[in-house]
Design a protein around this motif. Sequence first.
Motif, short mmCIF file in Angstrom:
data_model
loop_
_atom_site.label_atom_id
_atom_site.label_comp_id
_atom_site.label_asym_id
_atom_site.label_seq_id
_atom_site.Cartn_x
_atom_site.Cartn_y
_atom_site.Cartn_z
N ASP A 32 -20.79 -10.71 14.55
CA ASP A 32 -20.71 -9.28 14.23
C ASP A 32 -19.90 -9.00 12.98
O ASP A 32 -19.63 -7.84 12.64
CB ASP A 32 -20.09 -8.52 15.41
N GLY A 33 -19.43 -10.05 12.30
CA GLY A 33 -18.70 -9.85 11.07
C GLY A 33 -17.19 -9.89 11.22
O GLY A 33 -16.47 -9.65 10.25
N TRP A 34 -16.69 -10.20 12.42
CA TRP A 34 -15.26 -10.35 12.65
C TRP A 34 -14.81 -11.75 12.26
O TRP A 34 -15.54 -12.72 12.44
CB TRP A 34 -14.90 -10.11 14.11
N SER A 35 -13.58 -11.85 11.75
CA SER A 35 -12.98 -13.16 11.53
C SER A 35 -11.47 -13.01 11.64
O SER A 35 -10.91 -11.93 11.40
CB SER A 35 -13.36 -13.74 10.16
N MET A 36 -10.81 -14.10 12.01
CA MET A 36 -9.35 -14.10 12.13
C MET A 36 -8.83 -15.45 11.69
O MET A 36 -9.37 -16.49 12.08
CB MET A 36 -8.92 -13.79 13.56
N LYS A 37 -7.78 -15.44 10.88
CA LYS A 37 -7.23 -16.66 10.32
C LYS A 37 -5.78 -16.82 10.76
O LYS A 37 -4.96 -15.93 10.56
CB LYS A 37 -7.31 -16.63 8.80
N VAL A 38 -5.48 -17.97 11.39
CA VAL A 38 -4.11 -18.27 11.84
C VAL A 38 -3.84 -19.75 11.59
O VAL A 38 -4.77 -20.56 11.55
CB VAL A 38 -3.93 -17.95 13.35
N PRO A 39 -2.57 -20.14 11.45
CA PRO A 39 -2.26 -21.58 11.34
C PRO A 39 -2.36 -22.23 12.71
O PRO A 39 -2.09 -21.61 13.74
CB PRO A 39 -0.82 -21.59 10.82
N THR A 40 -2.77 -23.47 12.73
CA THR A 40 -2.87 -24.18 14.01
C THR A 40 -1.51 -24.51 14.59
O THR A 40 -1.35 -24.60 15.81
CB THR A 40 -3.68 -25.47 13.85
N GLU A 41 -0.50 -24.69 13.72
CA GLU A 41 0.85 -25.02 14.20
C GLU A 41 1.89 -24.53 13.22
O GLU A 41 1.69 -24.55 12.01
CB GLU A 41 1.00 -26.53 14.40
N VAL A 42 3.03 -24.07 13.77
CA VAL A 42 4.18 -23.65 12.97
C VAL A 42 5.41 -24.31 13.57
O VAL A 42 5.59 -24.32 14.80
CB VAL A 42 4.35 -22.11 12.99
#
Length: 299
Positions: A32-42
């Motif tokens: 549907d055009g959604w996306s989310m970007k996060v780091p795999t680990e901090v």
Amino acid sequence: LSLYLCLCGRQSTVRWLSALLLLCYSTANDDDGWSMKVPTEVKAIEGYPIVLPCSFTHPHHTHPFSMHVVWTLGHGRAASVLFHCMSLNNSQKCQSKPDQDQRYRLEGNHREHDLSLRINSVTLKDSGRYYCRVELPGTHGHPHERFKNTLGTRLRVEAAPHILSLSAEGTEASGIKALCHVQGSPLPDVQWIAPDGVFKDDTTFPLSHEADGRYRTSSELLDVKPGGQYTCAASNSLGKDQATLYILHPMPERTTTNNSSLLMLLLALALGMKLILALGVGAWVIKKSFRHRNNGVSD
């Protein structure tokens, strides 16, 4: 049981590292055009603040009129909501509830699709996997929508060693042992040190980890002798901590039996003397009275 007195002294040193280390990012997309970007680990250092990055895109051509931002620790039914704020009526502020834990705050600008979360003074208990979520309440022509990255971000908190306790158990007859409980991440290495060097391995035994085995460990030292001093030293990549245990000789037992017998004898003598004195006075009074009567009869 014999009584042993223990005195402890401690010192610690820490090599501070940077408080933030980001690894590779993961991006979640849907049709549907959604996306989310996060780091795999901090990675973070205990006691320092940390920011968990999170950004998203959505398919709408205009900014959503209202928006909810949610951060949780854990996933599914076991998840606990750590932060929740609402931006209503196209507000530039995302308002949280009055009872919101102040350690958490929104670091990013939600109107610019940045949902990054700041955590102040992280602790080892903050370690875990975090999930950010954005919700757009339903409006005319648009149903209620929500989106999150299902992989989440793993927060790994590291801490320099900290000796939680150092003590001695047992008696000289049954054997005395020293116990050292340590906390840290990575899990610290523990050594026992005598004034003349490190103890041999066959005299130290690592014990089973406590409830949270990732951060705590214990070690014991056998054949501890009265009159000696024993140092527990813990170290990991962040620093070291150590504490010293002084074992004093057992206190001599008090001979209360002889003291009690002597006290009883003194009391008996005192009572005896009082009794003899009373009998003497009584005899003197009787004798004087008898003489007085005899003198009266003679007259």
